[in-house]
Write a protein that holds these residues in place. Structure first.
Motif, short mmCIF file in Angstrom:
data_model
loop_
_atom_site.label_atom_id
_atom_site.label_comp_id
_atom_site.label_asym_id
_atom_site.label_seq_id
_atom_site.Cartn_x
_atom_site.Cartn_y
_atom_site.Cartn_z
N LEU A 174 0.99 -0.84 -0.01
CA LEU A 174 -0.01 0.11 0.08
C LEU A 174 0.92 1.25 0.15
CD1 LEU A 174 -2.70 1.46 0.18
CD2 LEU A 174 -2.31 1.12 2.91
N VAL A 175 0.63 2.03 -0.96
CA VAL A 175 1.58 3.31 -1.00
C VAL A 175 0.66 4.40 -1.34
CG1 VAL A 175 1.95 2.87 -3.31
CG2 VAL A 175 3.68 4.34 -1.97
N GLN A 176 0.89 5.76 -0.96
CA GLN A 176 0.00 6.99 -1.18
C GLN A 176 0.35 7.51 -2.79
OE1 GLN A 176 0.96 9.90 1.61
NE2 GLN A 176 -0.78 9.42 2.60
N ALA A 177 -0.62 7.90 -3.43
CA ALA A 177 -0.21 8.60 -4.77
C ALA A 177 0.87 9.27 -4.94
CB ALA A 177 -1.50 9.35 -4.98
N GLY A 203 3.83 7.83 -4.51
CA GLY A 203 4.92 7.07 -3.95
C GLY A 203 5.60 6.25 -4.97
N LYS A 234 -0.13 6.09 -9.23
CA LYS A 234 -1.41 6.64 -9.22
C LYS A 234 -2.56 5.67 -8.93
CE LYS A 234 -0.38 9.32 -13.54
NZ LYS A 234 -0.65 9.30 -15.06
N PRO A 235 -3.68 6.21 -8.19
CA PRO A 235 -4.48 5.17 -7.89
C PRO A 235 -5.04 4.30 -8.96
CG PRO A 235 -5.18 7.40 -7.17
CD PRO A 235 -4.05 7.70 -7.77
N THR A 276 -3.80 0.81 -9.06
CA THR A 276 -3.84 -0.31 -8.06
C THR A 276 -4.53 -1.78 -9.14
OG1 THR A 276 -4.58 1.34 -6.64
CG2 THR A 276 -5.81 -0.85 -6.31
N VAL A 278 -2.49 1.73 -4.34
CA VAL A 278 -2.45 2.92 -4.45
C VAL A 278 -3.38 4.08 -3.72
CG1 VAL A 278 -1.22 5.08 -5.76
CG2 VAL A 278 -0.77 2.87 -6.34
N SER A 279 -3.28 4.78 -2.79
CA SER A 279 -4.49 5.43 -2.19
C SER A 279 -4.32 6.70 -2.76
CB SER A 279 -4.24 5.52 -0.71
OG SER A 279 -3.11 6.11 -0.19
N SER A 280 -5.39 7.43 -2.80
CA SER A 280 -5.40 8.82 -3.22
C SER A 280 -5.37 9.87 -2.14
CB SER A 280 -6.72 9.13 -4.10
OG SER A 280 -7.97 9.02 -3.34
#
Length: 124
Positions: A11-14, A16, A87-88, A91, A122-124
């Protein structure tokens, strides 16, 4: 037979980065073309990137070109996918695939061996 095992998802943030690895066992993949594909929920499997056996030629889907980099270390029987500026919409479950045959490397049908996949979120 070749066994492929992917790792490095998570899991990574947008914005990243993640680095996926695909380790092969059973035989050397030094003469194999290798590819990465992904499949999002409810969607078909899609081509992401591929690399020739020598590593001299690489291919990318338009959606990832300039953000992802495929590479290989034949001495380690390993292929990598460096994913930057995620980017989300990236995912998906990411699969590694390999083939000793020639052909259109963006087509999943040419690949003889597939890994079990690694989840990238990828979380937004």
């Amino acid at each position: 037979q070749v066994q492929l095992v992917e790792s490095g998802g998570g899991l990574v943030q947008a914005g990243g980065s993640l680095r996926l690895s695909c380790v092969a066992s059973g035989r050397t993949i030094s003469n194999y073309a290798m590819g990465w594909f992904h499949q999002a929920p409810g969607k078909d499997r899609e081509f992401v990137s591929a690399i020739s056996s020598t590593g001299l030629t690489t291919y990318y889907a338009d959606s990832v070109r300039g953000r992802f980099t495929i590479s290989r270390d034949n001495a380690k029987n390993t292929v990598y996918l460096q994913m930057n500026r995620l980017k989300p919409e990236d995912t998906a479950v990411y699969y590694c695939a390999g083939t000793p045959r020639g052909g259109q490397m963006s087509h999943g049908e040419i690949y003889d061996y597939w890994g079990q996949g690694t989840q990238v979120t990828v979380s937004s």
